[in-house]
Design an enzyme around this catalytic site. Structure first.
Site, PDB file in Angstrom:
ATOM      1  N   HIS A 171      47.591  39.336  56.193  1.00  0.00           N
ATOM      2  CA  HIS A 171      46.170  39.235  55.828  1.00  0.00           C
ATOM      3  C   HIS A 171      45.314  39.086  57.094  1.00  0.00           C
ATOM      4  CE1 HIS A 171      47.669  37.520  51.777  1.00  0.00           C
ATOM      5  NE2 HIS A 171      47.074  38.648  51.472  1.00  0.00           N
ATOM      6  N   LYS A 204      47.942  37.978  38.035  1.00  0.00           N
ATOM      7  CA  LYS A 204      49.402  38.152  38.064  1.00  0.00           C
ATOM      8  C   LYS A 204      50.116  36.917  37.506  1.00  0.00           C
ATOM      9  CE  LYS A 204      49.074  39.353  42.402  1.00  0.00           C
ATOM     10  NZ  LYS A 204      49.263  39.739  43.794  1.00  0.00           N
ATOM     11  N   ARG A 226      50.248  48.125  51.863  1.00  0.00           N
ATOM     12  CA  ARG A 226      51.486  47.974  52.620  1.00  0.00           C
ATOM     13  C   ARG A 226      52.466  49.102  52.375  1.00  0.00           C
ATOM     14  NH1 ARG A 226      53.038  42.638  50.099  1.00  0.00           N
ATOM     15  NH2 ARG A 226      52.019  43.854  48.473  1.00  0.00           N
ATOM     16  N   SER A 279      52.969  37.156  50.112  1.00  0.00           N
ATOM     17  CA  SER A 279      52.789  35.720  49.909  1.00  0.00           C
ATOM     18  C   SER A 279      53.936  35.152  49.071  1.00  0.00           C
ATOM     19  CB  SER A 279      51.448  35.458  49.215  1.00  0.00           C
ATOM     20  OG  SER A 279      50.406  35.975  49.997  1.00  0.00           O
TER      21      SER A 279
HETATM   22  N1  COA Z   1      49.856  41.797  54.655  1.00  0.00           N
HETATM   23  C1  COA Z   1      50.673  41.000  53.972  1.00  0.00           C
HETATM   24  N2  COA Z   1      50.645  40.856  52.641  1.00  0.00           N
HETATM   25  C2  COA Z   1      49.715  41.543  52.005  1.00  0.00           C
HETATM   26  C3  COA Z   1      48.816  42.371  52.641  1.00  0.00           C
HETATM   27  C4  COA Z   1      48.907  42.497  54.031  1.00  0.00           C
HETATM   28  N3  COA Z   1      48.104  43.286  54.726  1.00  0.00           N
HETATM   29  N4  COA Z   1      48.012  42.922  51.737  1.00  0.00           N
HETATM   30  C5  COA Z   1      48.411  42.428  50.560  1.00  0.00           C
HETATM   31  N5  COA Z   1      49.447  41.603  50.724  1.00  0.00           N
HETATM   32  C6  COA Z   1      50.220  40.949  49.686  1.00  0.00           C
HETATM   33  C7  COA Z   1      49.882  39.525  49.475  1.00  0.00           C
HETATM   34  O1  COA Z   1      50.681  38.716  50.287  1.00  0.00           O
HETATM   35  C8  COA Z   1      50.142  39.361  48.003  1.00  0.00           C
HETATM   36  O2  COA Z   1      51.521  39.143  47.793  1.00  0.00           O
HETATM   37  P1  COA Z   1      52.091  38.547  46.394  1.00  0.00           P
HETATM   38  O3  COA Z   1      51.907  39.605  45.362  1.00  0.00           O
HETATM   39  O4  COA Z   1      53.483  38.290  46.735  1.00  0.00           O
HETATM   40  O5  COA Z   1      51.296  37.310  46.108  1.00  0.00           O
HETATM   41  C9  COA Z   1      49.778  40.711  47.433  1.00  0.00           C
HETATM   42  O6  COA Z   1      49.934  41.625  48.485  1.00  0.00           O
HETATM   43  C10 COA Z   1      48.346  40.853  46.997  1.00  0.00           C
HETATM   44  O7  COA Z   1      47.637  39.673  47.174  1.00  0.00           O
HETATM   45  P2  COA Z   1      46.249  39.534  47.819  1.00  0.00           P
HETATM   46  O8  COA Z   1      46.101  40.386  49.020  1.00  0.00           O
HETATM   47  O9  COA Z   1      46.025  38.071  48.009  1.00  0.00           O
HETATM   48  O10 COA Z   1      45.274  40.137  46.741  1.00  0.00           O
HETATM   49  P3  COA Z   1      45.360  40.244  45.182  1.00  0.00           P
HETATM   50  O11 COA Z   1      45.986  41.565  44.840  1.00  0.00           O
HETATM   51  O12 COA Z   1      45.937  39.036  44.572  1.00  0.00           O
HETATM   52  O13 COA Z   1      43.787  40.290  44.890  1.00  0.00           O
HETATM   53  C11 COA Z   1      41.768  40.769  43.705  1.00  0.00           C
HETATM   54  C12 COA Z   1      43.290  40.907  43.792  1.00  0.00           C
HETATM   55  C13 COA Z   1      41.315  39.332  43.832  1.00  0.00           C
HETATM   56  C14 COA Z   1      41.115  41.592  44.811  1.00  0.00           C
HETATM   57  C15 COA Z   1      41.387  41.368  42.326  1.00  0.00           C
HETATM   58  O14 COA Z   1      42.160  40.767  41.317  1.00  0.00           O
HETATM   59  C16 COA Z   1      39.922  41.179  41.988  1.00  0.00           C
HETATM   60  O15 COA Z   1      39.086  41.915  42.473  1.00  0.00           O
HETATM   61  N6  COA Z   1      39.603  40.167  41.154  1.00  0.00           N
HETATM   62  C17 COA Z   1      38.253  39.850  40.759  1.00  0.00           C
HETATM   63  C18 COA Z   1      38.003  40.250  39.298  1.00  0.00           C
HETATM   64  C19 COA Z   1      37.672  41.724  39.206  1.00  0.00           C
HETATM   65  O16 COA Z   1      36.704  42.205  39.731  1.00  0.00           O
HETATM   66  N7  COA Z   1      38.537  42.431  38.474  1.00  0.00           N
HETATM   67  C20 COA Z   1      38.393  43.848  38.262  1.00  0.00           C
HETATM   68  C21 COA Z   1      39.039  44.633  39.371  1.00  0.00           C
HETATM   69  S1  COA Z   1      38.846  46.363  39.101  1.00  0.00           S
END
Ligand code: COA
Length: 165
Positions: free
Chosen positions: A17, A41, A92, A130
């Site tokens: 991140h 999730k 990724r 994560s």
């Molecule tokens: N390096 C390392 N790990 C990464 C990464 C990177 N560059 N990019 C993503 N990841 C990993 C994270 O570690 C995480 O791992 P996990 O699944 O094991 O927990 C996963 O990828 C994604 O997590 P994160 O990057 O924290 O984002 P997310 O996918 O949980 O976030 C939101 C999603 C918050 C952006 C999305 O749910 C959202 O927009 N919510 C708001 C409500 C909304 O508008 N909904 C409609 C959307 S159309």
């Protein structure tokens, strides 16, 4: 002033991140790290305040131009409220693509004025997530190559507490 948002659950923030944050900063004047209070999730392991705190501590060296906020609304509404014109995400692997593609298209439909920008990860972080970091920490493994010292400390404290309980 160009404002960007990097949204995520950050449960917890990893060096992957941070890599995206550093690269996003090159493209905007102000970057808002938007911490989603809930995750679709599964319930987050750390609460939103803890996640925000770990991010702030991890960013200590990065200086001006970054804010960390918790949000609990539609991402596009939040982006509009903050007058952000770009949303950053990291991709990724192919496995991320479908989910990210769907979200980006949905966001674009709801807020055509906000651009979605994707970064390919730096090679060393391709495998990082994560969940894996939590799993390694829970089993007593060394996570210092994956997270900042602030996050490592928090993970250690949390898992030691679990063992004590
Ligand atoms: N390096 C390392 N790990 C990464 C990464 C990177 N560059 N990019 C993503 N990841 C990993 C994270 O570690 C995480 O791992 P996990 O699944 O094991 O927990 C996963 O990828 C994604 O997590 P994160 O990057 O924290 O984002 P997310 O996918 O949980 O976030 C939101 C999603 C918050 C952006 C999305 O749910 C959202 O927009 N919510 C708001 C409500 C909304 O508008 N909904 C409609 C959307 S159309």
């Amino acid at each position: 002033m160009k404002i960007g948002i990097y949204p995520g659950t950050f449960d917890p923030i990893t060096l992957g991140h941070l890599d995206i944050i550093k690269r996003s900063l090159k493209l905007v004047d102000r970057l808002i790290i938007a911490v989603a209070r809930d995750s679709h999730k599964h319930p987050p392991f750390f609460d939103a305040l803890e996640r925000r705190e770990m991010i702030s501590e991890s960013l200590a060296d990065l200086g001006l131009g970054i804010e960390v906020e918790i949000f609990n609304s539609l991402l596009v509404d939040y982006a509009r409220e903050k007058k952000a014109t770009v949303i950053f995400r990291g991709l990724r692997a192919v496995s991320d693509f479908e989910y990210e593609f769907q979200m980006a298209l949905m966001n674009k439909k709801m807020a055509p004025e906000v651009e979605g920008v994707f970064f390919a990860p730096s090679q060393s972080y391709v495998y990082l997530s994560s969940s894996l970091v939590k799993e390694v920490a829970a089993l007593g493994g060394d996570v210092s190559d994956f997270v900042t010292p602030a996050v490592e400390k928090k993970l250690k404290k949390r898992f030691l507490k679990k063992i004590d309980d």
